[in-house]
Design an enzyme around this catalytic site. Structure first.
Site: not given
Ligand code: NAD
Ligand code: MG
Length: 337
Positions: A27, A191, A108, A83, A51
């Site tokens: 994304s 978040d 993040h 993450d 991948s």
């Protein structure tokens, strides 16, 4: 007011002088890599051999190499793998190929804030976190605008960490909308809190509970779907445009009176007490620890919940209804970039 940065605050030459590796092409990864490329930045995407994303990156005209080669080659490394995958990728691939003076970027604060990644003191560590999904980061850029982003500096070895990160934000379109200065801790904690209590967890749970209440009382599933899920978008748009007052002004007086008298019975002092508990679990690192343990055990609860929600009547009826709304493009998880 936190410090905000706009177009004129960034020096585009800083990122243009550097080699950038984007790790991951999901994304966020696809949007960052394509925006950087269109801004004239020297960028490669780092993906594992085989991948499924390799073809997509190649189709977008972006060079794909294995993640270790990408990190070694680059001076700016943006980590855009999930993450929960970052600690392993950091230990095995990133750390051995980092050089003094490199800038390690995240979108993040999770890995750094909760101690899953600890870079050496001779590299810069910063965050550029767009406040929107990747599709929007790409679409807004193409349209000449941008998605607002957060900037934070965790470690400044070279004295240039913030300026280079801001230059990166400029190249992905962030400074067109505004870049807000924060810290890794504030970003990571707020978040997680937002997605748990309202944006994802809170809303999902309210939708299902309201749908079940209506259908168990004998109302048609289709009516319930429109009422508790579809119409949410219209209300959220009003909130987004002008806040709570504008939303209340735009709905009928009857709806507004129902809002002020019934809303507080749904979200009570008890709900708020639970929100504080959830925030505490985030701040202490208890949530991060629980999630990493779940992931390392093969994510059994996550996978079971994914399968279960697909069978929920609100999902089944939604799949039947959406094709009848020609203005909607059917979104299924597999369609995701
Ligand atoms: P994603 O799941 O969409 O994409 C992850 C990418 O990483 C994929 O290309 C996948 O193939 C690749 N990948 C997975 N495991 C890998 C491995 N071991 N080695 C190399 N590549 C691997 O992820 P995303 O949603 O783009 O999230 C990336 C980061 O951006 C996260 O830190 C997330 O918190 C942050 N972020 C996401 C959003 C969002 O809206 N999705 C918004 C802001 C920030
Ligand atoms: Mg390097």
């Amino acid at each position: 007011m936190p410090t905000m940065y706009y177009e004129g605050d960034a020096n585009p030459a800083l990122i243009a002088r550097r080699k950038v590796a984007v790790l991951g092409f999901g994304s966020q990864g696809h949007a960052h890599a394509m925006n950087l490329k269109d801004s004239g930045v020297d960028v490669v995407v780092g993906l594992r051999d085989g991948s499924p994303r390799t073809d997509r990156a190649a189709q977008a005209g972006i060079k794909v190499v294995d993640p270790a080669t990408a990190v070694d080659w680059a001076d700016v490394i943006m980590v855009l793998v999930p993450d929960q995958v970052q600690p392993e990728l950091y230990d095995e691939v990133i750390a051995p190929n980092l050089h003094a003076g490199d800038l390690l970027l995240f979108a993040h604060g999770f890995s750094i804030r909760f101690g899953y990644v600890t870079p050496p003191p001779d590299v810069d560590v910063a965050m550029i976190a767009p406040k929107g999904p990747g599709h929007l980061v790409r679409r807004q850029y193409v349209e000449g605008s941008g998605v607002p982003a957060l900037i934070a500096v965790h470690q400044d070895a070279t004295g240039e960490a913030k300026a280079v990160a801001l230059s990166y934000a400029h190249a992905i379109g962030g400074t067109r909308a505004g870049v807000i200065e924060t810290t890794f801790s504030d970003e990571a904690e707020t978040d997680l809190f937002g997605e748990q209590v309202i944006l994802c967890g809170g809303i999902d749970s309210m939708i299902r509970a309201a749908f079940e209440t209506l259908t168990e009382a004998g109302y048609a599933e289709e009516m319930a779907y429109f009422e508790v899920l579809h119409e949410l978008k219209l209300i959220v748009d009003l909130l987004y445009e002008g806040g709570i007052s504008w939303m209340r002004h735009s709905v009928s007086d009857t709806a507004e009176y129902g809002d002020i008298t019934r809303g507080p019975r749904i979200v009570t002092e008890g709900t708020k007490a639970e929100m504080r508990k959830i925030l505490n679990e985030i701040q202490t690192g208890e949530f991060a620890k629980e999630w990493m343990a779940e992931y390392r055990a093969g994510a059994p609860n996550l996978l079971a919940a994914r399968a279960a929600v697909a069978d929920h009547p609100v999902e089944r009826v939604g799949r039947e209804l959406r094709p009848m709304m020609p203005f909607l493009v059917e979104k299924v998880p597999a369609d995701d970039v």
